[in-house]
Scaffold this motif. Sequence first.
Motif, PDB file in Angstrom:
ATOM      1  N   ARG A  26      36.648  45.735  39.879  1.00  0.00           N
ATOM      2  CA  ARG A  26      37.763  45.797  40.844  1.00  0.00           C
ATOM      3  C   ARG A  26      37.853  44.507  41.656  1.00  0.00           C
ATOM      4  N   THR A  27      36.689  44.005  42.084  1.00  0.00           N
ATOM      5  CA  THR A  27      36.683  42.766  42.888  1.00  0.00           C
ATOM      6  C   THR A  27      37.296  41.600  42.113  1.00  0.00           C
ATOM      7  N   ILE A  28      36.865  41.441  40.862  1.00  0.00           N
ATOM      8  CA  ILE A  28      37.368  40.321  40.041  1.00  0.00           C
ATOM      9  C   ILE A  28      38.867  40.483  39.779  1.00  0.00           C
ATOM     10  N   SER A  29      39.287  41.707  39.451  1.00  0.00           N
ATOM     11  CA  SER A  29      40.716  41.952  39.201  1.00  0.00           C
ATOM     12  C   SER A  29      41.533  41.640  40.447  1.00  0.00           C
ATOM     13  N   ARG A  30      41.001  42.050  41.597  1.00  0.00           N
ATOM     14  CA  ARG A  30      41.716  41.829  42.859  1.00  0.00           C
ATOM     15  C   ARG A  30      41.876  40.321  43.124  1.00  0.00           C
ATOM     16  N   LEU A  31      40.801  39.569  42.889  1.00  0.00           N
ATOM     17  CA  LEU A  31      40.861  38.117  43.123  1.00  0.00           C
ATOM     18  C   LEU A  31      41.899  37.447  42.211  1.00  0.00           C
ATOM     19  N   ILE A  32      41.945  37.882  40.955  1.00  0.00           N
ATOM     20  CA  ILE A  32      42.921  37.300  40.010  1.00  0.00           C
ATOM     21  C   ILE A  32      44.344  37.647  40.443  1.00  0.00           C
ATOM     22  N   ARG A  33      44.536  38.906  40.859  1.00  0.00           N
ATOM     23  CA  ARG A  33      45.871  39.326  41.312  1.00  0.00           C
ATOM     24  C   ARG A  33      46.272  38.603  42.590  1.00  0.00           C
ATOM     25  N   GLU A  34      45.371  38.558  43.547  1.00  0.00           N
ATOM     26  CA  GLU A  34      45.718  37.920  44.825  1.00  0.00           C
ATOM     27  C   GLU A  34      46.055  36.442  44.625  1.00  0.00           C
ATOM     28  N   TRP A  35      45.378  35.818  43.683  1.00  0.00           N
ATOM     29  CA  TRP A  35      45.644  34.393  43.412  1.00  0.00           C
ATOM     30  C   TRP A  35      46.930  34.224  42.597  1.00  0.00           C
ATOM     31  N   GLN A  36      47.474  35.341  42.056  1.00  0.00           N
ATOM     32  CA  GLN A  36      48.677  35.299  41.193  1.00  0.00           C
ATOM     33  C   GLN A  36      48.450  34.306  40.056  1.00  0.00           C
ATOM     34  N   ALA A  37      47.316  34.487  39.394  1.00  0.00           N
ATOM     35  CA  ALA A  37      46.851  33.464  38.453  1.00  0.00           C
ATOM     36  C   ALA A  37      47.724  33.340  37.210  1.00  0.00           C
ATOM     37  N   ASP A  38      47.987  32.093  36.833  1.00  0.00           N
ATOM     38  CA  ASP A  38      48.579  31.789  35.524  1.00  0.00           C
ATOM     39  C   ASP A  38      47.472  31.591  34.491  1.00  0.00           C
ATOM     40  N   VAL A  39      46.349  31.030  34.961  1.00  0.00           N
ATOM     41  CA  VAL A  39      45.210  30.742  34.081  1.00  0.00           C
ATOM     42  C   VAL A  39      43.937  31.215  34.771  1.00  0.00           C
ATOM     43  N   VAL A  40      43.060  31.845  33.993  1.00  0.00           N
ATOM     44  CA  VAL A  40      41.759  32.289  34.505  1.00  0.00           C
ATOM     45  C   VAL A  40      40.679  31.680  33.606  1.00  0.00           C
ATOM     46  N   ILE A  41      39.653  31.105  34.225  1.00  0.00           N
ATOM     47  CA  ILE A  41      38.568  30.479  33.451  1.00  0.00           C
ATOM     48  C   ILE A  41      37.255  31.182  33.795  1.00  0.00           C
ATOM     49  N   SER A  42      36.388  31.360  32.797  1.00  0.00           N
ATOM     50  CA  SER A  42      35.047  31.905  33.092  1.00  0.00           C
ATOM     51  C   SER A  42      34.070  31.522  31.991  1.00  0.00           C
ATOM     52  N   HIS A  43      32.833  32.002  32.128  1.00  0.00           N
ATOM     53  CA  HIS A  43      31.826  31.814  31.084  1.00  0.00           C
ATOM     54  C   HIS A  43      32.154  32.699  29.890  1.00  0.00           C
ATOM     55  N   ARG A  44      31.589  32.353  28.735  1.00  0.00           N
ATOM     56  CA  ARG A  44      31.599  33.293  27.609  1.00  0.00           C
ATOM     57  C   ARG A  44      30.517  34.338  27.850  1.00  0.00           C
ATOM     58  N   PRO A  45      30.680  35.519  27.255  1.00  0.00           N
ATOM     59  CA  PRO A  45      29.700  36.584  27.521  1.00  0.00           C
ATOM     60  C   PRO A  45      28.413  36.457  26.716  1.00  0.00           C
ATOM     61  N   ASN A  46      28.205  35.315  26.053  1.00  0.00           N
ATOM     62  CA  ASN A  46      26.938  35.133  25.331  1.00  0.00           C
ATOM     63  C   ASN A  46      26.171  33.934  25.892  1.00  0.00           C
ATOM     64  N   ASP A  47      26.376  33.660  27.169  1.00  0.00           N
ATOM     65  CA  ASP A  47      25.697  32.546  27.850  1.00  0.00           C
ATOM     66  C   ASP A  47      24.216  32.914  28.097  1.00  0.00           C
ATOM     67  N   TYR A  48      23.415  31.944  28.492  1.00  0.00           N
ATOM     68  CA  TYR A  48      21.965  32.178  28.565  1.00  0.00           C
ATOM     69  C   TYR A  48      21.535  33.003  29.784  1.00  0.00           C
ATOM     70  N   HIS A  49      22.278  32.921  30.864  1.00  0.00           N
ATOM     71  CA  HIS A  49      21.830  33.524  32.128  1.00  0.00           C
ATOM     72  C   HIS A  49      22.537  34.864  32.321  1.00  0.00           C
ATOM     73  N   PRO A  50      21.797  35.906  32.723  1.00  0.00           N
ATOM     74  CA  PRO A  50      22.469  37.210  32.866  1.00  0.00           C
ATOM     75  C   PRO A  50      23.687  37.163  33.800  1.00  0.00           C
ATOM     76  N   ASP A  51      23.593  36.383  34.893  1.00  0.00           N
ATOM     77  CA  ASP A  51      24.758  36.301  35.789  1.00  0.00           C
ATOM     78  C   ASP A  51      25.954  35.634  35.099  1.00  0.00           C
ATOM     79  N   HIS A  52      25.674  34.653  34.242  1.00  0.00           N
ATOM     80  CA  HIS A  52      26.769  34.006  33.488  1.00  0.00           C
ATOM     81  C   HIS A  52      27.383  35.020  32.523  1.00  0.00           C
TER      82      HIS A  52
END
Length: 300
Positions: free
Chosen positions: A117-143
């Motif tokens: 919910r937090t991430i969705s809210r941030l994307i909506r509030e920013w009215q994002a055209d583009v969203v960037i993040s890590h791939r889900p197979n990165d080395y660090h659990p937080d990534h």
Amino acid sequence: MLGRRCAVILGLLACAAAAGEARAQAQAPLRIISFGAHPDDCELKSAGVGAKWAALGHKFKCVAVTNGDIGHAGIAGGQLALRRRAEAKAAAKILGTENEVLDIHDGELMVTLENRRTISRLIREWQADVVISHRPNDYHPDHRYTGVLVMDAAYMVQVPFFGPDVPPLRRNPVFLFSEDRFQKPNPFSGDIVVAIDDVIEKKLAVVAAMESQFYEGGCCDVPPGGIPRDGAAREARQKEVRDLFSRRFEATAERFRSRLAARYGDQRATGIKFAEAFEVCEYGRQPDEKEIRRLFPFFP
Ligand SMILES: [Zn+2]
């Protein structure tokens, strides 16, 4: 007769509305939000492209999904979280962009409904055209979990009754993964590669500003012999960090030289020294070439 005339008038009105919307879209600044797990990840992966968007008047925001409070060999907790928040703010100032650090403990990010919910809210509030993040197979659990949380939002940001306290987005943004070197289950594909030579000094200034992570070595890369504090040794360490990261940002241009040639032409691509690369996530809107040019207006 009257019916046909009405149809023509309605058609013209619809055309005018569509043209108006297209004009508004062409003029409105682009809005990009880039998620990194820690206060330095977004900057390492997308500060260059962020500075380029910002220079053209577009809106770019880095979000650190955790506060980085265990990312140092000598200090931890609130003291470190505050230091890293200040470093992230300094980075945003250098880049001319915006920044937010979420107050989630470093090393403890989980894929929960609350975080989705937090991430969705941030994307909506920013009215994002583009969203960037890590791939889900990165080395660090937080990534990894940042990647999963952002992917989980990639459809939900449009669903009206998911988190109805923030209006849904009318269009699914384009979701991009930032570059990594992990091979399993599949290697990163550099679908969009951007030359960042014109902003490399800003990106290296960001690296220098995040002293706790790079100059001091973060949690696990403390310089042998300890952190230099005096004049000459300090200068040598600053140069070492600068050279290390210059080489790292050069390696991206080297890795995707043929992509750069396709985008910038053979001759120009040969001279490009630094780059950032992005993979298109298949859960967001799929941009065609025309849209890639609209979203990355600095391509030749
Ligand atoms: Zn990280």
